[in-house]
Motif scaffolding. Structure first.
Motif, short mmCIF file in Angstrom:
data_model
loop_
_atom_site.label_atom_id
_atom_site.label_comp_id
_atom_site.label_asym_id
_atom_site.label_seq_id
_atom_site.Cartn_x
_atom_site.Cartn_y
_atom_site.Cartn_z
N THR A 100 0.82 -1.20 0.05
CA THR A 100 0.09 0.00 -0.03
C THR A 100 0.77 1.10 0.20
O THR A 100 1.69 1.19 0.99
CB THR A 100 -0.93 -0.15 1.13
OG1 THR A 100 -1.71 -0.93 1.30
CG2 THR A 100 -1.94 1.30 1.31
N CYS A 133 0.58 5.00 0.63
CA CYS A 133 0.11 6.19 1.14
C CYS A 133 0.32 7.45 0.58
O CYS A 133 1.71 7.78 0.49
CB CYS A 133 0.08 6.12 2.64
SG CYS A 133 -1.02 7.18 3.36
N ILE A 187 0.41 11.22 0.62
CA ILE A 187 -0.15 12.59 1.57
C ILE A 187 -0.11 13.68 0.49
O ILE A 187 1.01 14.07 0.31
CB ILE A 187 0.67 12.57 2.82
CG1 ILE A 187 0.69 11.42 3.90
CG2 ILE A 187 0.40 13.96 3.47
CD1 ILE A 187 1.67 11.51 4.89
N HIS A 243 -3.83 4.43 -0.41
CA HIS A 243 -4.53 5.28 0.51
C HIS A 243 -4.06 6.61 0.37
O HIS A 243 -2.89 6.85 0.14
CB HIS A 243 -4.05 4.63 1.74
CG HIS A 243 -5.02 5.23 2.67
ND1 HIS A 243 -6.54 4.63 2.98
CD2 HIS A 243 -5.14 6.14 3.78
CE1 HIS A 243 -7.18 5.38 4.01
NE2 HIS A 243 -6.27 6.31 4.33
N VAL A 251 -4.40 10.59 1.83
CA VAL A 251 -4.73 11.16 2.94
C VAL A 251 -4.57 12.83 2.37
O VAL A 251 -3.52 13.08 2.04
CB VAL A 251 -3.58 11.07 4.16
CG1 VAL A 251 -4.10 12.05 5.45
CG2 VAL A 251 -3.83 9.68 4.56
N CYS A 291 -1.72 7.02 7.29
CA CYS A 291 -1.19 5.86 6.57
C CYS A 291 -0.97 4.59 7.31
O CYS A 291 -1.50 3.46 6.78
CB CYS A 291 0.10 6.82 6.10
SG CYS A 291 -0.15 8.01 4.93
N ASN A 305 -3.68 2.63 8.04
CA ASN A 305 -4.16 2.13 6.77
C ASN A 305 -3.52 1.18 6.23
O ASN A 305 -3.66 0.84 4.82
CB ASN A 305 -4.97 2.96 6.06
CG ASN A 305 -6.13 3.81 6.71
OD1 ASN A 305 -7.22 3.15 6.38
ND2 ASN A 305 -5.85 4.77 7.32
N ALA A 358 -0.15 1.16 5.24
CA ALA A 358 0.76 1.50 4.26
C ALA A 358 2.14 1.15 4.68
O ALA A 358 2.70 0.59 5.55
CB ALA A 358 1.02 3.02 4.39
N ILE A 373 5.20 5.53 2.20
CA ILE A 373 4.39 6.87 2.12
C ILE A 373 4.98 7.86 1.11
O ILE A 373 6.36 7.90 1.28
CB ILE A 373 4.41 7.26 3.63
CG1 ILE A 373 3.83 6.82 4.63
CG2 ILE A 373 4.02 8.94 3.55
CD1 ILE A 373 3.85 7.31 6.11
N SER A 399 9.28 5.92 3.98
CA SER A 399 8.82 7.26 3.59
C SER A 399 9.95 7.80 2.55
O SER A 399 10.93 7.85 3.03
CB SER A 399 8.68 8.09 4.92
OG SER A 399 7.75 7.69 5.85
#
Ligand code: CA
Length: 524
Positions: free
Chosen positions: A116, A118, A120, A183, A185, A206, A209, A211, A214, A242
């Protein structure tokens, strides 16, 4: 002010800062001792503070504080520290040339459903033909609204690079078959900045959910302890990698969150694998990705498609930002530098050299002479990406390269048509565009080795990057251009632990450059 911006175009960014840094903006993060949250909150409110956001997982809260409350909190034994709630902004500028460049076309994404990513950012246009079929979820945010709309356009462009679908239309992303989980955000509304606390809350969202990666195509100049600790925790304890933009200011300063040790800082390179002049060069830069003239999805109708034909031949052109849509057709006329009303332009398409005055003034000089469209050619090597800088003009305008400009001077009088129309795609430039190439590759590689840890995947990417610039790691390119297939081959050969357990340590080189504006927001 400690803010996080989308790494957006420079002019948009400056606007966001100047309009938001008002005196009333005294928002802080309060880090309190375990279990002391209610007591600290009560004391804060008794002193006129107003709660803004609870960070329960961080023993922290964000609040708007008058001086009285700030002083009281700083002297309270239950409080570890109080820091400015610095802002985070989205980061942007410009092609799927980047997809093969990162070897995404050489690695199958059939297993990507075990990852996943995520994102942002500013949201995700769920109505977009290249995004609607994805396996995507998102979080509602009372401050920015529904995650599946994107008033800023930045998030939808980032998402397309990671996962635009291979469906015969538009573009393709690094993971093009709708398998990867996304996902969303949404921390940025139309105006494009967020507090560091909001970014921390988003990162925790994240994690909640599922992640594994990220993507943060955003950043700001000032660091935040809360952010630093949060990303370190997500990396070390929650196995999340990240990825963030190195920044678009073309200097040697760190940008955050990219420059925390736990976050991969991504530089932007062009289609020739040369670092972009806007890409910040620091000892934290770790990987490079395509970030100049990147074509990806934007919200439906939010992009511009530019078509220029001269004597029946198509010429590559880039519509000026803020140009009105429309079509202008007529004979091609030379208007020189366009510094005064262009004579003999009535019903014609003006050909104008870049230089001395703004693009908007040149287009106005064409329009004043009765011109129906304006084409500005570069006065230095390369394509011209320009903007009207918000100046309203009545005729469509576009930039072309220096070489095409020189060629067109030999075709004066030829029948010319410039058409600028709405599109669902756009070219952006920025470390914001490089970041999703790396995030997409991270997930793609990881999907083939789901038992590897975040640090092992990171080491594999660093060890297999295509070395660019000075030999070995350098501040402009980090370890170099991220390479999906080489990383997969490396992990296949060596296992998760790699051949020697790659690590990152700094070198130093390079600096910013003061070259003429080459970004999309050039005004002259
Ligand atoms: Ca597509």
């Amino acid at each position: 002010m400690n803010k996080r911006l989308p790494i957006l175009l420079a002019s948009t960014l400056a606007l966001a800062i100047s309009t938001q840094a008002s005196a009333a903006d005294d928002r802080y993060i309060i880090k309190f001792k375990e279990g002391k949250g209610p007591a600290v909150k009560a004391m804060m409110e008794n002193n006129g503070g107003r709660s803004a956001l609870a960070l329960e997982k961080r023993n922290a809260m964000a609040a708007n504080l008058p001086a009285k409350a700030l002083n009281a909190l700083r002297n309270n034994p239950n409080v570890d520290y109080v820091e400015q709630d610095v802002k985070r902004y989205p980061m942007a500028e410009t092609v799927p040339f980047g997809i093969p460049m990162v070897q995404a076309d050489q690695v199958i994404d059939a297993m990507a459903g075990n990852q996943t990513v995520c994102i942002i950012d500013s949201g995700y246009d769920i109505a977009h033909e290249d995004l609607s079929g994805n396996n995507v979820t998102g979080s509602f945010d009372s401050g920015t609204g529904n995650w599946y709309t994107d008033e800023n356009h930045h998030g939808t462009h980032v998402a397309g690079t990671i996962a635009a679908i291979s469906n015969g239309v538009g573009v393709v992303g690094v993971n093009p078959n709708g398998n990867l989980k996304l996902h969303i955000v949404k921390v940025f509304g139309a105006d494009g900045w967020a507090y560091s606390s909001s970014l921390v809350a988003a990162a925790d969202e994240c994690a909640s959910n599922g992640a594994s990666v990220i993507n943060m195509s955003l950043g700001g100049t000032f660091k935040s302890r809360t952010e630093d600790q949060a990303f370190a925790d997500l990396y070390a304890n929650q196995n999340i990698l990240s990825i963030a933009a190195a920044g678009n200011d073309g200097n040697t300063r760190h940008s955050y969150p990219a420059s925390y040790d736990s976050v991969v800082s991504v530089a932007a390179i062009d289609s020739n694998k040369v670092v972009a002049d806007f890409s910040q060069q620091t000892d934290q830069v770790e990987l490079s990705g395509p970030g100049v003239d990147v074509l990806s999805s934007v919200p439906v109708g939010a992009g511009l498609s530019t078509t220029l034909t001269v004597g029946g031949n198509a010429i590559e052109a880039s519509g000026m930002e803020d140009s009105p849509m429309g079509t202008g057709s007529g004979a091609l006329v030379d208007c020189g530098l366009g510094e005064s009303t262009c004579a003999d332009a009535t019903g014609k398409v003006c050909l104008i050299s870049r230089g001395n005055i703004s693009f908007a003034e040149k287009v106005q000089a064409c329009e004043a002479g009765g011109g129906v469209a304006a084409v500005v050619y570069n006065n230095e090597p390369g394509m011209l990406f320009g903007t009207m800088g918000g100046v309203a003009t009545g005729i469509p305008s576009a930039g072309i390269s220096d070489t095409d400009g020189a060629a067109l001077l030999g075709q004066l009088g030829a029948s010319t048509t410039l058409a600028i129309e709405a599109s669902d795609y756009a070219y952006y430039n920025g470390t914001s565009m490089a970041t999703p190439h790396v995030a997409g590759v991270t997930a793609l590689v990881w999907s083939h080795f789901p038992s590897c840890t975040a640090s092992e995947i990171r080491a594999a990417l660093d060890n297999t990057a295509e070395d660019l610039g000075a030999a070995g790691r350098d501040n402009a390119y980090g370890y170099g251009l991220v390479q999906a297939k080489d990383a997969v081959d490396y992990l296949t050969a060596n296992g998760c632990g790699g051949s020697s357990g790659g690590s990152s340590s700094g070198g130093s080189s390079g600096g910013g450059s003061g070259k003429p504006c080459k970004g999309k927001n050039c005004t002259k």
